[in-house]
Design a protein around this motif. Sequence first.
Motif, PDB file in Angstrom:
ATOM      1  N   THR A  39       5.603 -19.396 -74.298  1.00 52.69           N
ATOM      2  CA  THR A  39       5.545 -20.153 -72.909  1.00 52.69           C
ATOM      3  C   THR A  39       4.067 -20.299 -72.353  1.00 52.69           C
ATOM      4  O   THR A  39       3.979 -21.289 -71.687  1.00 52.69           O
ATOM      5  N   HIS A 139      11.970  -8.024 -70.192  1.00 56.56           N
ATOM      6  CA  HIS A 139      10.578  -7.112 -70.345  1.00 56.56           C
ATOM      7  C   HIS A 139       9.105  -8.085 -69.929  1.00 56.56           C
ATOM      8  O   HIS A 139       9.459  -9.313 -70.076  1.00 56.56           O
ATOM      9  N   TYR A 169       9.255 -17.097 -84.583  1.00 52.44           N
ATOM     10  CA  TYR A 169       8.192 -17.408 -84.860  1.00 52.44           C
ATOM     11  C   TYR A 169       7.527 -17.018 -86.297  1.00 52.44           C
ATOM     12  O   TYR A 169       6.615 -17.213 -86.920  1.00 52.44           O
ATOM     13  N   LYS A 203      15.822 -18.688 -70.606  1.00 53.01           N
ATOM     14  CA  LYS A 203      14.912 -17.578 -69.540  1.00 53.01           C
ATOM     15  C   LYS A 203      15.607 -17.629 -68.044  1.00 53.01           C
ATOM     16  O   LYS A 203      15.310 -16.797 -67.363  1.00 53.01           O
TER      17      LYS A 203
HETATM   18  P1  PGA Z   1       7.936 -16.242 -75.266  1.00 47.20           P
HETATM   19  O1  PGA Z   1       7.756 -14.672 -74.869  1.00 47.20           O
HETATM   20  O2  PGA Z   1       6.650 -16.869 -74.446  1.00 47.20           O
HETATM   21  O3  PGA Z   1       7.508 -16.513 -76.833  1.00 47.20           O
HETATM   22  O4  PGA Z   1       9.224 -16.966 -74.813  1.00 47.20           O
HETATM   23  C1  PGA Z   1       7.732 -14.507 -73.685  1.00 47.20           C
HETATM   24  C2  PGA Z   1       7.936 -12.812 -73.646  1.00 47.20           C
HETATM   25  O5  PGA Z   1       8.607 -12.438 -74.459  1.00 47.20           O
HETATM   26  O6  PGA Z   1       7.209 -12.050 -72.942  1.00 47.20           O
END
Ligand code: PGA
Length: 243
Positions: A39, A139, A169, A203
């Motif tokens: 993000t 989270h 990743y 999200k």
């Molecule tokens: P991401 O993780 O930006 O890799 O989606 C965000 C998070 O898990 O808080």
Amino acid sequence: MKIINLGTKELASFYVACELFKQMDEYPNSNLGLATGGTMTNVYEHLVSLLKKNQLDVSKITTFNLDEYVGLEPEHNQSYHYYMNQILFNQYPYFNRQNIHIPNGDVSNLDEEVKRYNQIIESEGPIDVQLLGIGENGHIGFNEPGTDFDSETHVVDLTESTIKANSRYFNHESEVPKQAVSMGLQSIIKAERIILLAFGEKKRQAINNLLTQPISEDIPSTILKTHANVEIYVDDAAAPDVD
Ligand code: PGA
């Protein structure tokens, strides 16, 4: 809590980078709470570009990262030390290294590390601006569902959902560490201003839950409803459903 749809990840990232830049420019002694993950990548890219163009003096800025995997050495290419160096600190190498704080997950005594990190936040905080991403399970930091709202920095057992989400990743899901050191929810909520970003369809449910579900440790992000100064920036895909 303000929720603002800026349309795309690119636009929202640029906007937030400008907000961080303004904070550092107007308050050169700022304490910034930094986040990692997919993000945040464009936010740091834009921020580096703004810092370079304006040659901003960042020598008195202090940074605190939210979390780090347990068991990855700082040089590991999936550690958050590596991420921050690659994307920000090596790109604009004028931060005072003494003022950069990232939990260390590569230590023999995690209890001591947790205490050390809490003491740093306690003595050098509060954080002026805290950046946050959000997990599909709600989270924030690596504070998984069920985390005590009173928690300070602690060692977290990552949930299956987080391990699966973060496996994108790594070469293989089995390589994702099972634990992390994370700033706690109490430490996060003490920040003066909180900026949460969420992009992409994956999200959207987390954002809907944050906005519509009652405040509960089952959904860690709902603690943000108890804070007076939270902004949430989303793209079209993560924008909440409207009734
Ligand atoms: P991401 O993780 O930006 O890799 O989606 C965000 C998070 O898990 O808080």
